[in-house]
Design an enzyme around this catalytic site. Structure first.
Site, PDB file in Angstrom:
ATOM      1  N   HIS A  66      -1.767  69.164 118.953  1.00 28.01           N
ATOM      2  CA  HIS A  66      -0.837  69.882 118.207  1.00 28.01           C
ATOM      3  C   HIS A  66      -0.170  70.921 119.099  1.00 28.01           C
ATOM      4  O   HIS A  66       0.455  71.745 118.458  1.00 28.01           O
ATOM      5  CB  HIS A  66      -1.650  70.813 117.252  1.00 28.01           C
ATOM      6  N   HIS A  67       0.092  70.340 120.237  1.00 26.95           N
ATOM      7  CA  HIS A  67       1.074  71.386 121.216  1.00 26.95           C
ATOM      8  C   HIS A  67       2.396  71.357 120.637  1.00 26.95           C
ATOM      9  O   HIS A  67       3.314  72.257 120.724  1.00 26.95           O
ATOM     10  CB  HIS A  67       0.811  70.895 122.541  1.00 26.95           C
ATOM     11  N   ARG A  68       2.840  70.448 119.974  1.00 23.49           N
ATOM     12  CA  ARG A  68       4.214  70.115 119.287  1.00 23.49           C
ATOM     13  C   ARG A  68       3.780  69.793 117.889  1.00 23.49           C
ATOM     14  O   ARG A  68       3.162  68.932 117.848  1.00 23.49           O
ATOM     15  CB  ARG A  68       5.082  69.264 120.013  1.00 23.49           C
ATOM     16  N   LYS A  72       2.459  62.847 115.075  1.00 22.30           N
ATOM     17  CA  LYS A  72       3.152  61.504 114.910  1.00 22.30           C
ATOM     18  C   LYS A  72       2.507  60.242 115.194  1.00 22.30           C
ATOM     19  O   LYS A  72       1.867  60.228 116.557  1.00 22.30           O
ATOM     20  CB  LYS A  72       4.602  61.641 115.731  1.00 22.30           C
ATOM     21  N   LYS A  96       2.968  59.241 124.903  1.00 25.28           N
ATOM     22  CA  LYS A  96       4.089  58.355 124.647  1.00 25.28           C
ATOM     23  C   LYS A  96       5.384  59.328 124.381  1.00 25.28           C
ATOM     24  O   LYS A  96       6.523  59.307 124.735  1.00 25.28           O
ATOM     25  CB  LYS A  96       3.789  57.501 123.567  1.00 25.28           C
ATOM     26  N   ASP A 101      10.389  62.440 125.608  1.00 25.87           N
ATOM     27  CA  ASP A 101      10.935  63.581 125.169  1.00 25.87           C
ATOM     28  C   ASP A 101      11.194  63.794 123.676  1.00 25.87           C
ATOM     29  O   ASP A 101      12.258  64.123 123.079  1.00 25.87           O
ATOM     30  CB  ASP A 101      12.304  64.015 125.966  1.00 25.87           C
ATOM     31  N   LYS A 108      -2.610  59.044 114.732  1.00 26.99           N
ATOM     32  CA  LYS A 108      -2.451  57.653 114.495  1.00 26.99           C
ATOM     33  C   LYS A 108      -3.670  57.715 113.304  1.00 26.99           C
ATOM     34  O   LYS A 108      -4.564  58.249 112.997  1.00 26.99           O
ATOM     35  CB  LYS A 108      -3.258  56.795 115.312  1.00 26.99           C
TER      36      LYS A 108
HETATM   37  N1  GLU Z   1       3.006  52.660 115.557  1.00 29.95           N
HETATM   38  C1  GLU Z   1       4.132  52.806 116.380  1.00 29.95           C
HETATM   39  C2  GLU Z   1       3.338  53.173 117.901  1.00 29.95           C
HETATM   40  O1  GLU Z   1       2.542  53.000 118.064  1.00 29.95           O
HETATM   41  C3  GLU Z   1       5.267  53.794 115.995  1.00 29.95           C
HETATM   42  C4  GLU Z   1       4.663  55.164 115.859  1.00 29.95           C
HETATM   43  C5  GLU Z   1       5.847  56.128 115.008  1.00 29.95           C
HETATM   44  O2  GLU Z   1       6.983  55.480 114.898  1.00 29.95           O
HETATM   45  O3  GLU Z   1       5.734  57.211 114.759  1.00 29.95           O
HETATM   46  O4  GLU Z   1       4.226  53.672 118.838  1.00 29.95           O
END
Ligand code: GLU
Length: 475
Positions: A66-68, A72, A96, A101, A108
């Site tokens: 949760h640092h940002r 996602k 990633k 950036d 996930k």
């Molecule tokens: N599932 C993709 C990944 O492994 C996309 C994730 C996303 O767009 O949030 O990078």
């Protein structure tokens, strides 16, 4: 029992790569431990009526860091989903996002089902119920956690997630930013579907443009004429190979899918292969001019310049790593090479372009989609016509001053203002080039770093740690 000993878990493999890189950062142990840990793991079970019976569905959402915010990452539908896997994938998302950036933490999701065994209506029921569970626990929202497609899901599922979210939180002005990878006419963005594959191509092009790096592998610079083998023709594998072929002149000599692998020395046209597969009851086998290989796993052992594992994790392991003959491995999938296999591959002089960089095109364009949703406006709307008029004026001035006229065909290229798709591709290309050069700089400057994955980790850890340090949490 034998199988269990054959390789370590996916999460162990990701964390052992982390441990390899951590000493190169000079960061305090407590801070490294916080970055490494998965912050929240939500395991759920919910009933869905399928036919006459109820099925209890097992599902997960993991927020690694949760640092940002928001966090996602995609949602995977597969019978093989388990907590270890979702944690490993969420962890990779944190690194990633940092590398490219994208100002998000990693997350996930996973639903333990085999999508082929359900009708679209049943899949919709499962997806909507999963979304409702996420809403109940505050695990979804444009500023909280933003899912996206992954293995087994696509824009259709994202539309169901959006619709479910809207029906609970319709009054939220930024509700459309609760999920990315949506259909373009449902608050999505042009170019998201191809984004991961296109990112793989831009990364390979950038790597191949460096004369010295290519010479070390005995290769000439540039992608044209290089041979490629691809494992998996899903969204990522298909676009990575198609765009490499169409825009990079790469020769695809081997392709593997669920039903088997084919080899064709003079190159496989990917679009022709896809058409053939459709007509041939979903099988690539028997494609005109190709040889069928003994096993689908043989794709990993083909002699080629670039191997693109674009399927699932744990494909190249300590038992087959010594048989890999590619010069470059482009990790289009997440975690296709285990940490143990990597040691063997590096000894053989094979360059691995790591997943957390090379497959980051998807989340990069997801970020653009999220920005579009928050701005409530399509990219290019403000400036397209203005730019077109300016180019037109320049062209007219050139014509007047030189007394020569520019041909109609040239004019149509020169005078075009950028559309959303042009800006998305340009932003993605810039991201892939810039991030690669950050990684390459670390690799070249730190002489005791011997591989690109460790260099990528160091880049990511430095960025994440500076977020924590600027918060004053680890003085
Ligand atoms: N599932 C993709 C990944 O492994 C996309 C994730 C996303 O767009 O949030 O990078």
């Amino acid at each position: 029992m034998k199988k269990a000993q054959a390789h370590t878990s996916f999460l162990d493999s990701v964390n052992s790569n982390f441990e390899k890189a951590a000493p190169h950062t000079g960061l305090p142990a407590g801070l490294l431990a916080q970055i490494k840990a998965c912050n929240s793991v939500y395991q759920m079970r919910f009933p869905v009526k399928i036919g006459k019976d109820y099925q209890v569905i097992e599902a997960y959402r993991v927020q690694h860091s949760h640092h940002r915010l928001p966090t996602k990452g995609g949602i995977r539908y597969s019978q093989k989903v388990n907590q270890d896997e979702v944690m490993a994938l969420a962890t990779l998302m944190t690194y990633k996002c940092a590398i490219v950036d994208v100002p998000f933490g990693g997350a996930k999701g996973g639903v333990k089902i085999s999508p082929r065994e359900y009708t679209p209506a049943q899949l919709q029921k499962i997806t909507r119920r999963y979304t409702a569970e996420l809403i109940r626990k505050n695990f979804i929202g444009p500023g909280i956690d933003v899912p996206a497609p992954d293995y087994g899901t696509g824009s259709r599922e994202m539309a169901w997630i959006l619709d479910t979210y809207m029906s609970f939180k319709g009054g939220e002005i930024d509700a459309a930013g609760c999920v990315t990878g949506k259909p373009v006419n449902q608050h999505g963005i042009q170019g998201r579907t191809e984004a991961t594959g296109r990112g793989v191509f831009y990364a390979l092009k950038e790597f191949a443009s460096n004369k010295d790096d290519m010479a070390k592998l005995g290769l000439t610079p540039g992608l044209a004429g290089k041979t490629m083998a691809v494992q998996g023709l899903g969204n990522v594998g298909y676009y990575a190979s198609k765009i490499s072929q169409d825009e990079g002149d790469v020769k695809i000599i081997c392709v593997a899918e669920y039903e088997g692998a084919i080899y064709k020395e003079d190159g496989i046209d990917i679009d022709k292969l896809m058409k053939y597969r459709k007509k041939n009851k979903g099988s690539i086998l028997g494609f005109p001019g190709s040889k069928t290989m003994k096993s689908r796993k043989d794709v990993l052992e083909v002699k080629c310049d670039i191997l693109v594992p674009a399927a699932l994790e744990n494909q190249i392991r300590k038992d087959n790593a010594s048989k890999v003959k590619a010069k470059i491995i482009a990790e289009a999938a997440n975690g296709p090479v285990t940490a143990e296999a990597e040691t063997i591959l590096l000894k053989k002089g094979i360059v691995i372009i790591p997943d957390m960089y090379i497959n980051a095109g998807g989340v990069t364009v997801s970020y653009f989609e999220w920005l579009k949703n928050l701005s409530h406006m399509r990219f290019g709307r403000m400036e397209k016509r203005f730019n077109q008029r300016t180019y037109h004026n320049i062209a007219e001035t050139v014509e007047r001053l030189t007394g020569k006229s520019i041909g109609e065909k040239e004019k149509s290229v020169l005078l075009r203002g950028a559309d959303e798709i042009d800006l998305v591709r340009s932003g993605l290309e810039e991201t892939m080039i810039n991030s690669y050069n950050q990684i390459r700089d670390v690799y070249n400057k730190k002489k005791n770093i011997k591989d690109l994955r460790t260099a990528a980790f160091v880049c990511a850890l430095n960025k994440i740690s500076s977020d924590y340090l600027s918060l004053g949490i680890f003085p």
